[in-house]
Design a protein around this motif. Structure first.
Motif, short mmCIF file in Angstrom:
data_model
loop_
_atom_site.label_atom_id
_atom_site.label_comp_id
_atom_site.label_asym_id
_atom_site.label_seq_id
_atom_site.Cartn_x
_atom_site.Cartn_y
_atom_site.Cartn_z
N ILE A 7 44.13 36.70 43.02
CA ILE A 7 45.15 37.01 44.02
C ILE A 7 45.53 38.49 43.92
O ILE A 7 45.65 39.18 44.95
CB ILE A 7 46.39 36.09 43.84
CG1 ILE A 7 46.03 34.67 44.25
CG2 ILE A 7 47.58 36.61 44.64
CD1 ILE A 7 47.08 33.63 43.91
N ASP A 8 45.68 38.99 42.71
CA ASP A 8 46.00 40.41 42.52
C ASP A 8 44.88 41.30 43.07
O ASP A 8 45.16 42.33 43.71
CB ASP A 8 46.23 40.72 41.04
CG ASP A 8 47.52 40.08 40.51
OD1 ASP A 8 48.39 39.73 41.33
OD2 ASP A 8 47.63 39.94 39.28
N LEU A 9 43.63 40.91 42.82
CA LEU A 9 42.51 41.69 43.34
C LEU A 9 42.49 41.69 44.87
O LEU A 9 42.26 42.73 45.50
CB LEU A 9 41.18 41.14 42.81
CG LEU A 9 40.86 41.45 41.36
CD1 LEU A 9 39.63 40.67 40.91
CD2 LEU A 9 40.64 42.93 41.15
N LEU A 10 42.76 40.54 45.47
CA LEU A 10 42.78 40.48 46.93
C LEU A 10 43.94 41.28 47.52
O LEU A 10 43.80 41.88 48.58
CB LEU A 10 42.85 39.02 47.40
CG LEU A 10 41.54 38.24 47.26
CD1 LEU A 10 41.76 36.79 47.69
CD2 LEU A 10 40.43 38.86 48.07
N GLU A 11 45.06 41.30 46.83
CA GLU A 11 46.18 42.13 47.29
C GLU A 11 45.81 43.61 47.24
O GLU A 11 46.14 44.38 48.15
CB GLU A 11 47.43 41.85 46.46
CG GLU A 11 48.08 40.51 46.77
CD GLU A 11 49.20 40.14 45.82
OE1 GLU A 11 49.37 40.79 44.75
OE2 GLU A 11 49.93 39.18 46.14
N TYR A 49 38.76 56.14 49.30
CA TYR A 49 39.09 54.75 49.58
C TYR A 49 37.85 53.86 49.51
O TYR A 49 37.89 52.76 48.98
CB TYR A 49 39.74 54.60 50.96
CG TYR A 49 41.23 54.81 50.96
CD1 TYR A 49 42.09 53.74 50.76
CD2 TYR A 49 41.78 56.07 51.17
CE1 TYR A 49 43.47 53.92 50.77
CE2 TYR A 49 43.15 56.26 51.17
CZ TYR A 49 43.99 55.18 50.98
OH TYR A 49 45.34 55.35 50.97
N ILE A 50 36.75 54.35 50.05
CA ILE A 50 35.52 53.56 50.06
C ILE A 50 35.03 53.30 48.65
O ILE A 50 34.60 52.19 48.32
CB ILE A 50 34.44 54.26 50.92
CG1 ILE A 50 34.83 54.20 52.39
CG2 ILE A 50 33.07 53.64 50.70
CD1 ILE A 50 34.00 55.04 53.31
N ALA A 51 35.11 54.30 47.79
CA ALA A 51 34.72 54.11 46.39
C ALA A 51 35.62 53.08 45.71
O ALA A 51 35.14 52.22 44.96
CB ALA A 51 34.78 55.44 45.65
N ALA A 52 36.91 53.14 45.99
CA ALA A 52 37.85 52.18 45.41
C ALA A 52 37.59 50.77 45.94
O ALA A 52 37.66 49.79 45.18
CB ALA A 52 39.29 52.60 45.70
N VAL A 53 37.26 50.65 47.22
CA VAL A 53 36.95 49.34 47.80
C VAL A 53 35.69 48.76 47.15
O VAL A 53 35.65 47.56 46.84
CB VAL A 53 36.79 49.44 49.34
CG1 VAL A 53 36.13 48.20 49.91
CG2 VAL A 53 38.14 49.67 50.00
N GLN A 55 34.59 49.32 44.15
CA GLN A 55 34.93 48.91 42.79
C GLN A 55 35.69 47.59 42.78
O GLN A 55 35.37 46.69 42.01
CB GLN A 55 35.76 50.01 42.10
CG GLN A 55 36.23 49.65 40.71
CD GLN A 55 35.09 49.39 39.75
OE1 GLN A 55 34.04 50.00 39.83
NE2 GLN A 55 35.30 48.46 38.84
N ILE A 56 36.68 47.49 43.64
CA ILE A 56 37.48 46.26 43.65
C ILE A 56 36.67 45.08 44.18
O ILE A 56 36.88 43.94 43.78
CB ILE A 56 38.81 46.45 44.43
CG1 ILE A 56 39.86 45.47 43.93
CG2 ILE A 56 38.62 46.31 45.91
CD1 ILE A 56 41.26 45.83 44.32
N GLU A 57 35.71 45.35 45.04
CA GLU A 57 34.83 44.29 45.54
C GLU A 57 33.95 43.76 44.41
O GLU A 57 33.74 42.55 44.29
CB GLU A 57 33.98 44.81 46.70
CG GLU A 57 33.02 43.81 47.27
CD GLU A 57 33.69 42.63 47.96
OE1 GLU A 57 33.00 41.62 48.18
OE2 GLU A 57 34.90 42.68 48.25
N ILE A 61 34.05 39.88 43.04
CA ILE A 61 32.86 39.02 42.91
C ILE A 61 32.78 38.45 41.49
O ILE A 61 32.52 37.25 41.32
CB ILE A 61 31.58 39.81 43.27
CG1 ILE A 61 31.55 40.09 44.78
CG2 ILE A 61 30.33 39.05 42.85
CD1 ILE A 61 30.48 41.06 45.21
N LEU A 62 33.02 39.29 40.50
CA LEU A 62 33.01 38.80 39.12
C LEU A 62 34.11 37.77 38.88
O LEU A 62 33.88 36.76 38.19
CB LEU A 62 33.17 39.97 38.13
CG LEU A 62 31.99 40.92 38.01
CD1 LEU A 62 32.35 42.12 37.13
CD2 LEU A 62 30.78 40.18 37.44
#
Length: 164
Positions: A7-11, A49-53, A55-57, A61-62
């Motif tokens: 949930i934190d990752l999706l936020e 932003y794209i680099a951060a997206v 990374q969080i993606e 997945i993990l």
């Protein structure tokens, strides 16, 4: 990995995409005004932003893979939808809400990016039309066989005339 971390990752994912959406709106205004400096700055910010997206993606997945494996589910492609289906009710509804918000932001971002692409294409068409008006194509003065291909330099534009 718990549902709370997902949930934190999706936020975080949603927050980054909202930032990209704001940048896309700024980019639209810059394209309308023809402000190249602002557009360049926006594009640099967008890359962050794209680099951060990305990374969080990867982290998302993990997290989904870990949650699915802890629940004993073996899926060839671990998806958020499958993860949501296997969750208990308080986490399930929170994940569904975040997924829906993220899908809405991504759809809006896609629409704005399509608009920006159209604006860029129109600008390029205008530039090409202006160049064609300023520098009309030369008519061929030499004879050439009708089935012969034109030489490679005939269609190119040059602002410098090297003939003396």
């Amino acid at each position: 990995m718990s549902a709370k971390s997902l949930i934190d990752l999706l936020e975080g994912h949603l927050k980054l995409h909202k930032g990209l959406l704001q940048l896309a709106n700024k980019k639209t205004e810059s394209l309308k005004k023809g402000d190249i400096e602002a557009l360049t700055a926006i594009m640099k910010e967008e890359q962050k932003y794209i680099a951060a997206v990305k990374q969080i993606e990867r982290e998302r997945i993990l997290a989904v893979e870990k949650i699915l494996s802890s629940l004993g589910h073996t899926q060839t492609e671990p998806t958020l939808t499958i993860c949501i289906e296997l969750m208990e009710e308080p986490e399930r509804s929170a994940l569904e809400i975040l997924r829906d918000k993220l899908l809405a932001v991504v759809a809006e971002l896609r629409n704005i990016n399509q608009l920006n692409q159209q604006l860029l294409q129109q600008s390029l068409q205008f530039v090409n039309m202006t160049l064609d008006m300023i520098m009309p194509k030369r008519q061929e003065v030499n004879y050439r066989k009708p089935n012969m291909a034109p030489s490679s330099y005939e269609g190119s534009r040059s602002l410098f005339d090297s003939k003396a």
